[in-house]
Design a protein around this motif. Structure first.
Motif, PDB file in Angstrom:
ATOM      1  N   ILE A  10      -9.001  -4.620   3.126  1.00 23.47           N
ATOM      2  CA  ILE A  10      -8.113  -5.783   3.000  1.00 23.47           C
ATOM      3  C   ILE A  10      -8.057  -6.231   1.547  1.00 23.47           C
ATOM      4  O   ILE A  10      -6.979  -6.452   0.980  1.00 23.47           O
ATOM      5  CB  ILE A  10      -8.568  -6.936   3.919  1.00 23.47           C
ATOM      6  N   ARG A  11      -9.237  -6.338   0.928  1.00 22.13           N
ATOM      7  CA  ARG A  11      -9.276  -6.764  -0.474  1.00 22.13           C
ATOM      8  C   ARG A  11      -8.553  -5.765  -1.375  1.00 22.13           C
ATOM      9  O   ARG A  11      -7.824  -6.160  -2.296  1.00 22.13           O
ATOM     10  CB  ARG A  11     -10.721  -6.969  -0.907  1.00 22.13           C
ATOM     11  N   ALA A  12      -8.735  -4.473  -1.108  1.00 27.67           N
ATOM     12  CA  ALA A  12      -8.067  -3.443  -1.920  1.00 27.67           C
ATOM     13  C   ALA A  12      -6.552  -3.541  -1.763  1.00 27.67           C
ATOM     14  O   ALA A  12      -5.818  -3.480  -2.756  1.00 27.67           O
ATOM     15  CB  ALA A  12      -8.550  -2.055  -1.513  1.00 27.67           C
ATOM     16  N   ALA A  13      -6.071  -3.690  -0.545  1.00 25.24           N
ATOM     17  CA  ALA A  13      -4.629  -3.779  -0.308  1.00 25.24           C
ATOM     18  C   ALA A  13      -4.038  -4.994  -1.013  1.00 25.24           C
ATOM     19  O   ALA A  13      -2.957  -4.914  -1.619  1.00 25.24           O
ATOM     20  CB  ALA A  13      -4.337  -3.828   1.194  1.00 25.24           C
ATOM     21  N   ILE A  14      -4.733  -6.109  -0.976  1.00 24.77           N
ATOM     22  CA  ILE A  14      -4.251  -7.315  -1.653  1.00 24.77           C
ATOM     23  C   ILE A  14      -4.241  -7.109  -3.165  1.00 24.77           C
ATOM     24  O   ILE A  14      -3.274  -7.475  -3.843  1.00 24.77           O
ATOM     25  CB  ILE A  14      -5.089  -8.546  -1.247  1.00 24.77           C
ATOM     26  N   TYR A  15      -5.298  -6.498  -3.699  1.00 25.78           N
ATOM     27  CA  TYR A  15      -5.349  -6.242  -5.140  1.00 25.78           C
ATOM     28  C   TYR A  15      -4.224  -5.297  -5.568  1.00 25.78           C
ATOM     29  O   TYR A  15      -3.531  -5.549  -6.555  1.00 25.78           O
ATOM     30  CB  TYR A  15      -6.711  -5.668  -5.541  1.00 25.78           C
ATOM     31  N   SER A  18      -1.025  -7.149  -5.576  1.00 22.89           N
ATOM     32  CA  SER A  18      -0.893  -8.076  -6.707  1.00 22.89           C
ATOM     33  C   SER A  18      -0.536  -7.324  -7.990  1.00 22.89           C
ATOM     34  O   SER A  18       0.273  -7.802  -8.788  1.00 22.89           O
ATOM     35  CB  SER A  18      -2.155  -8.922  -6.889  1.00 22.89           C
ATOM     36  N   LYS A  19      -1.095  -6.132  -8.172  1.00 19.59           N
ATOM     37  CA  LYS A  19      -0.728  -5.307  -9.326  1.00 19.59           C
ATOM     38  C   LYS A  19       0.711  -4.817  -9.189  1.00 19.59           C
ATOM     39  O   LYS A  19       1.455  -4.761 -10.169  1.00 19.59           O
ATOM     40  CB  LYS A  19      -1.674  -4.115  -9.473  1.00 19.59           C
ATOM     41  N   SER A  20       1.102  -4.467  -7.983  1.00 18.99           N
ATOM     42  CA  SER A  20       2.464  -3.988  -7.736  1.00 18.99           C
ATOM     43  C   SER A  20       3.499  -5.068  -8.022  1.00 18.99           C
ATOM     44  O   SER A  20       4.602  -4.767  -8.480  1.00 18.99           O
ATOM     45  CB  SER A  20       2.600  -3.496  -6.297  1.00 18.99           C
ATOM     46  N   LEU A  21       3.157  -6.329  -7.759  1.00 15.30           N
ATOM     47  CA  LEU A  21       4.071  -7.425  -8.077  1.00 15.30           C
ATOM     48  C   LEU A  21       4.335  -7.487  -9.581  1.00 15.30           C
ATOM     49  O   LEU A  21       5.387  -7.949 -10.010  1.00 15.30           O
ATOM     50  CB  LEU A  21       3.502  -8.763  -7.596  1.00 15.30           C
ATOM     51  N   LEU A  22       3.371  -7.018 -10.366  1.00 13.43           N
ATOM     52  CA  LEU A  22       3.513  -6.978 -11.824  1.00 13.43           C
ATOM     53  C   LEU A  22       4.088  -5.648 -12.293  1.00 13.43           C
ATOM     54  O   LEU A  22       4.092  -5.364 -13.489  1.00 13.43           O
ATOM     55  CB  LEU A  22       2.144  -7.202 -12.487  1.00 13.43           C
ATOM     56  N   GLU A  23       4.527  -4.836 -11.332  1.00 14.06           N
ATOM     57  CA  GLU A  23       5.070  -3.496 -11.588  1.00 14.06           C
ATOM     58  C   GLU A  23       4.042  -2.582 -12.262  1.00 14.06           C
ATOM     59  O   GLU A  23       4.364  -1.792 -13.143  1.00 14.06           O
ATOM     60  CB  GLU A  23       6.361  -3.585 -12.409  1.00 14.06           C
ATOM     61  N   GLU A  24       2.793  -2.708 -11.824  1.00 18.16           N
ATOM     62  CA  GLU A  24       1.702  -1.873 -12.325  1.00 18.16           C
ATOM     63  C   GLU A  24       1.077  -1.117 -11.161  1.00 18.16           C
ATOM     64  O   GLU A  24       1.143  -1.557 -10.018  1.00 18.16           O
ATOM     65  CB  GLU A  24       0.627  -2.734 -12.998  1.00 18.16           C
ATOM     66  N   ARG A  25       0.453   0.016 -11.488  1.00 21.44           N
ATOM     67  CA  ARG A  25      -0.322   0.760 -10.495  1.00 21.44           C
ATOM     68  C   ARG A  25      -1.791   0.470 -10.746  1.00 21.44           C
ATOM     69  O   ARG A  25      -2.210   0.259 -11.877  1.00 21.44           O
ATOM     70  CB  ARG A  25      -0.046   2.254 -10.604  1.00 21.44           C
ATOM     71  N   PHE A  65      -2.422   3.631  -7.407  1.00 18.87           N
ATOM     72  CA  PHE A  65      -2.066   3.120  -6.086  1.00 18.87           C
ATOM     73  C   PHE A  65      -1.094   1.959  -6.234  1.00 18.87           C
ATOM     74  O   PHE A  65      -1.213   1.150  -7.157  1.00 18.87           O
ATOM     75  CB  PHE A  65      -3.330   2.672  -5.345  1.00 18.87           C
ATOM     76  N   PHE A  66      -0.141   1.883  -5.300  1.00 20.21           N
ATOM     77  CA  PHE A  66       0.859   0.823  -5.364  1.00 20.21           C
ATOM     78  C   PHE A  66       1.461   0.603  -3.982  1.00 20.21           C
ATOM     79  O   PHE A  66       1.305   1.417  -3.076  1.00 20.21           O
ATOM     80  CB  PHE A  66       1.967   1.184  -6.368  1.00 20.21           C
ATOM     81  N   ILE A  67       2.154  -0.522  -3.849  1.00 22.20           N
ATOM     82  CA  ILE A  67       2.939  -0.829  -2.657  1.00 22.20           C
ATOM     83  C   ILE A  67       4.289  -1.320  -3.169  1.00 22.20           C
ATOM     84  O   ILE A  67       4.341  -2.326  -3.890  1.00 22.20           O
ATOM     85  CB  ILE A  67       2.284  -1.930  -1.789  1.00 22.20           C
ATOM     86  N   PRO A  68       5.368  -0.632  -2.835  1.00 20.44           N
ATOM     87  CA  PRO A  68       6.683  -1.117  -3.263  1.00 20.44           C
ATOM     88  C   PRO A  68       6.909  -2.556  -2.761  1.00 20.44           C
ATOM     89  O   PRO A  68       6.562  -2.879  -1.625  1.00 20.44           O
ATOM     90  CB  PRO A  68       7.671  -0.151  -2.615  1.00 20.44           C
ATOM     91  N   VAL A  69       7.481  -3.392  -3.613  1.00 18.98           N
ATOM     92  CA  VAL A  69       7.663  -4.810  -3.273  1.00 18.98           C
ATOM     93  C   VAL A  69       8.423  -4.986  -1.967  1.00 18.98           C
ATOM     94  O   VAL A  69       8.058  -5.824  -1.139  1.00 18.98           O
ATOM     95  CB  VAL A  69       8.353  -5.574  -4.425  1.00 18.98           C
ATOM     96  N   GLU A  70       9.456  -4.187  -1.756  1.00 18.75           N
ATOM     97  CA  GLU A  70      10.222  -4.311  -0.509  1.00 18.75           C
ATOM     98  C   GLU A  70       9.351  -4.006   0.711  1.00 18.75           C
ATOM     99  O   GLU A  70       9.494  -4.643   1.755  1.00 18.75           O
ATOM    100  CB  GLU A  70      11.452  -3.405  -0.530  1.00 18.75           C
TER     101      GLU A  70
END
Length: 144
Positions: A10-15, A18-25, A65-70
């Protein structure tokens, strides 16, 4: 309630979100450090999250690692829990008994059922994006 692996997941997914919101991996090393988890253990957790399509990864020097914002608007915390721990949290006995059910309840069955249902509702209705925004704005934290 959650296994240690699930807590880290859970903590990793949130982190990562949060990086993905900044367009970072996020790199494995960064994630492990940020969530205060051993690197090898974090790698196994991330494999499960990638396999379950909760997070994405790209290999190479500019990977991570990233999660697309959409997608992060649609990814719920329950997906992380199920990816790591399965659905036992939502179906299992609060005391770990194998034969506990509505007709043959353990001493905590009905009270635990209420808590379990509330937890499931919260996990099913909370997005990774919500959690990541809390971290980014400083209203929440992942590490002490």
């Amino acid at each position: 309630m959650f296994s240690k692996a699930c807590e880290y997941g859970i903590r990793a997914a949130i982190y990562i979100a949060s990086k993905s919101l900044l367009e970072e991996r996020a790199t494995l090393i960064d994630i492990a450090e940020e969530i205060d988890s051993p690197t090898a253990f974090t790698a196994k957790i991330l494999q499960q999250l990638v396999k379950s399509n909760v997070v994405h990864s790209i290999k190479g020097p500019h990977g991570g690692f990233f999660i697309p914002v959409e997608e992060m608007k649609e990814v719920k915390l329950v997906q992380v829990v199920v990816a790591i721990d399965g659905n036992k949290l939502f179906t299992g006995c609060g005391l770990g008994l194998k034969q506990c059910n509505e007709n043959h309840p353990c001493p905590v069955h009905f009270k635990f059922k209420e808590i379990r249902n509330e937890l499931q509702h919260m996990l099913e209705n909370t997005t990774i994006k919500e959690m990541a925004e809390g971290v980014e704005t400083g209203l929440a934290f992942l590490r002490q």
